[in-house]
Write an enzyme that holds these catalytic residues in place. Structure first.
Site, PDB file in Angstrom:
ATOM      1  CG  MET A  23      37.875  41.101  28.717  1.00 43.26           C
ATOM      2  SD  MET A  23      38.160  39.599  29.662  1.00 43.26           S
ATOM      3  CE  MET A  23      37.334  39.998  31.181  1.00 43.26           C
ATOM      4  CG  ASP A 135      40.389  42.448  37.563  1.00 44.85           C
ATOM      5  OD1 ASP A 135      41.359  43.175  37.881  1.00 44.85           O
ATOM      6  OD2 ASP A 135      39.641  42.704  36.615  1.00 44.85           O
TER       7      ASP A 135
END
Length: 707
Positions: A23, A135
């Site tokens: 990202m 995560d």
């Protein structure tokens, strides 16, 4: 577009790119306001254009900025500049846990557990602030050069999942909990599952579930049983194995319910690795079929009777039944229906009495327990004292002030009461060091068996905390143990013939001694035997043969490579090496010796480019054609679109002698009509358009003038 040297927010100067992810890209930058180096994470273009994602990302990043913990990569700032969305974080010089595992194949049990403890401490701080990572994976855990473990990327996962970002962006599904793989609710226990998978990988060097696609791996996370790490590394202790298996239970209710409980078991596994102390909650037993007790049956009857009693009476009244027959003595016999109703009323009355009786017993038991607790607490703090049955004052507190510590401990031990004695040290200018200043119990006070007594002794030489012995332990393990006891760490490097590279070869203060909590312990990390490596010598300016001989004299291998250089005075001499001068390398290492051939030759291309019609008659003059010139290495040096030929091109300072001329154009045909001679039917065939390419090899002209 981020460029080196640009400023973000009129504050952060971008210095260099240090990493990239799904990202974002990460840059090293300098904060000119606070004069410090920071890491700036910049969202990629496709995410910056998603306003919903950016909004949630900012909220989560701001929440993560509230976290300040030694085991978390702290977030300093969140901002936006000309459409570039970024977050500013603490700059950690080090290596990700993923690369560290790849470098070492797999970690030792103690090192893996020590790293897990530090990572869990950061997680615990986040969970205490109601922030879930979502995560956790080795890629998001960094080991600094000082050996400190830090967790990064808090908040990004939640922002991403809330916007249905694909798993390729979210990172590896190898560490995703089953509930996350299903797309369901996730909480702190999801992070614990991912930490268990991470610990599994540290111990074994591999992940437990693998597959060709992310979907296949996710299905395995949900359905397949977790393999034991001991299946791959049999020497893993049973306690560590059980910790991994408890962390990775499919049901969140069977995992550790908090990171604090996980940390407690991890620390215990370092002390008692072969002890099977991990407790797994058996939720299946709670859900198994069991015999209904009498109390359960009564409760069911009671609830059922409330809803069906009225209907039952109505049905029984309307049903056919024999008339009531008078009994002897003129009394009427009760019908079965009346008897049943009365029996139910008796049963309800009995149950009501039993409920009242049970309530009274419960209240009485609670009062009794409360009295016992008050009595025990009062006795412990001295509110309730009873005369001792012993004669002669044997159970009375003796006067210990002025005694040495040893004398006082012996006097209390001679009482024979098994007292819980604690020694605290205090600096005193009036009492000699080592003598008792006071005691927590006054002399003459009646003592009971096991009472607590605290002695205050003059001096501080024996005070503080015992320094852990970190000799021959890895850097991460040593830092974890020292910080767990409240010490700061300072790292140095040295050479050792006996201690393996990367382990502690000495520490100050030494292990087992006392030091104040919060003080600094200096650990020296072994770089291996000093004689095992050699320094790269300075051969700059030498001729190639001389440089090779110099390298061979210290046990290195020199390989000559010719390179161009603008300094004409260095032609034929060494202008550089593949290793920095003074670098310690292993004997036998091959060193590239760069010898100057002088300024680089340049080439030029001066030509009238002919029409594609030379090769392709279908090309129609006047049709647009794209001209592209590339060198032999594939570098594009020229591109333009033209409609007339021949077309003149004049290019200078080309770095390679050969290349390719590419012509790209479109050939079109018009639609036509065809008549069928048999039927007379007319059919229109549509026109076509086809892009074609012609490649012409080129040899450029050497520019001897140097222009």
């Amino acid at each position: 577009m981020i460029k080196i040297g640009m400023m973000l927010g009129d504050r952060y100067e971008i210095l260099e790119k240090i990493g990239t992810g799904g990202m974002s890209d990460v840059y090293k930058a300098k904060d000119h306001k606070l004069n410090r180096f920071v890491a700036v994470k910049v969202l990629k273009q496709e995410f910056s254009e998603n306003t919903n994602f950016v909004s949630k990302f900012r909220v989560e990043a701001q929440a993560a900025a509230s976290l300040m913990h030694p085991n978390i990569v702290n977030v300093y700032d969140v901002g936006e500049d000309a459409g570039v969305h970024y977050i500013v974080m603490e700059l950690v010089e080090g290596i990700t846990l993923k690369k560290y595992i790849e470098k070492k194949a797999r970690l030792s049990v103690k090192e893996a557990v020590s790293i897990a403890i530090q990572a869990c401490m950061g997680l615990e701080a986040a969970h205490n602030n109601h922030i879930i990572h979502r995560d956790i994976k080795p890629q998001n855990i960094i080991i600094s050069k000082e050996g400190k473990v830090k967790v990064t990327d808090f908040g990004i996962a939640k922002a991403a999942t809330s916007n249905t970002i694909t798993s390729n962006v979210m990172g590896s599904v190898h560490y995703t909990s089953p509930e996350q793989a299903r797309g369901g609710y996730s909480d702190e226990r999801s992070d614990i599952y991912s930490m268990g998978i991470t610990l599994f990988e540290m111990l074994t060097g591999r992940v437990p579930f693998n597959g060709d696609t992310t979907v296949a791996i996710a299905i395995k996370q949900i359905q397949e049983p977790m393999p034991s790490p001991r299946d791959f590394v049999p020497e893993i202790p049973v306690s560590v194995e059980q910790i991994v298996l408890k962390c990775t239970q499919k049901s969140p209710d069977r995992r550790y319910q908090s990171v604090g409980a996980l940390i407690e078991d991890l620390k215990r596994s370092l002390v008692a690795p072969d002890e099977n102390f991990v407790k797994v909650i058996d939720t299946d037993a709670n859900a198994a079929t069991r015999k209904v007790s009498r109390d359960d049956m009564n409760e069911i009857k009671k609830q059922s009777r409330k809803s069906s009693h009225t209907e039952e009476i109505r049905l029984k009244k309307n049903s056919a039944r024999p008339p009531v027959q008078p009994q002897k003595g003129g009394k009427k016999r009760r019908s079965d229906f009346e008897t049943e109703i009365l029996d139910e009323e008796d049963e309800e009355e009995y149950e009501s009495r039993m409920e009242r009786f049970t309530t009274i017993l419960a209240v009485a038991g609670a009062v009794l327990i409360g009295c016992i607790v008050i009595f025990l607490v009062g006795r412990a703090i001295g509110l309730f004292r009873f005369p001792s049955s012993q004669e002669g004052g044997g159970s009375q507190m003796v006067a210990v002030a002025g005694m040495t510590e040893e004398e006082a401990l012996k006097a209390l031990d001679d009482l024979g009461l098994g007292l819980d004695v604690t020694v605290a040290y205090e600096e005193s200018g009036d009492t000699p060091e080592g003598q008792v200043i006071s005691a927590s119990v006054e002399p003459g006070t009646q003592l009971s068996r096991g009472d607590a007594v605290t002695l205050t002794v003059s001096g501080k030489s024996e005070g503080g905390v015992t320094v852990p012995d970190t000799m021959n332990k890895s850097l991460a393990e040593a830092v974890s143990e020292l910080e767990a006891e409240g010490f700061q760490t300072e790292r140095k490097e040295g050479y050792s013939e006996t201690v393996p590279e990367g382990n502690v070869m000495s520490q100050s203060p030494e292990g087992g001694t006392k030091a104040e909590r919060g003080s600094t312990v200096t650990i020296t990390i072994s770089q291996g035997p000093q004689d095992s490596k050699v320094a790269v010598p300075d051969v700059l300016g030498m001729l190639p043969d001389e440089a090779q001989a110099t390298l061979e004299a210290v046990g290195l291998v020199g390989k000559v490579e010719e390179v161009s250089d603008d300094d004409e005075t260095m032609v034929g001499k060494v202008i550089g090496l593949s290793y920095s001068i003074g670098t310690q390398v292993e004997p036998g290492t091959a060193i590239s010796i760069y010898v100057s051939t002088g300024p680089a030759a340049t080439y030029m291309y001066v030509e009238n480019i002919e029409s594609p019609a030379l090769e392709d008659p279908a090309y129609v003059e006047g049709t647009q054609c794209v001209i592209v010139l590339t060198t032999a290495s594939g570098a594009e040096i020229y591109r333009t679109a033209v409609t007339s030929f021949p077309y003149p091109v004049n290019l200078l300072n080309i770095s390679e002698p050969t290349g390719t001329l590419t012509l790209i154009y479109t050939v079109s045909t018009e639609s036509t009509t065809v008549t069928d001679p048999a039927t007379g039917e007319v059919t229109t065939v549509p026109g076509t358009s086809e892009q074609r390419t012609i490649n012409r090899p080129i040899t450029f002209i050497r520019n001897d003038s140097g222009t």
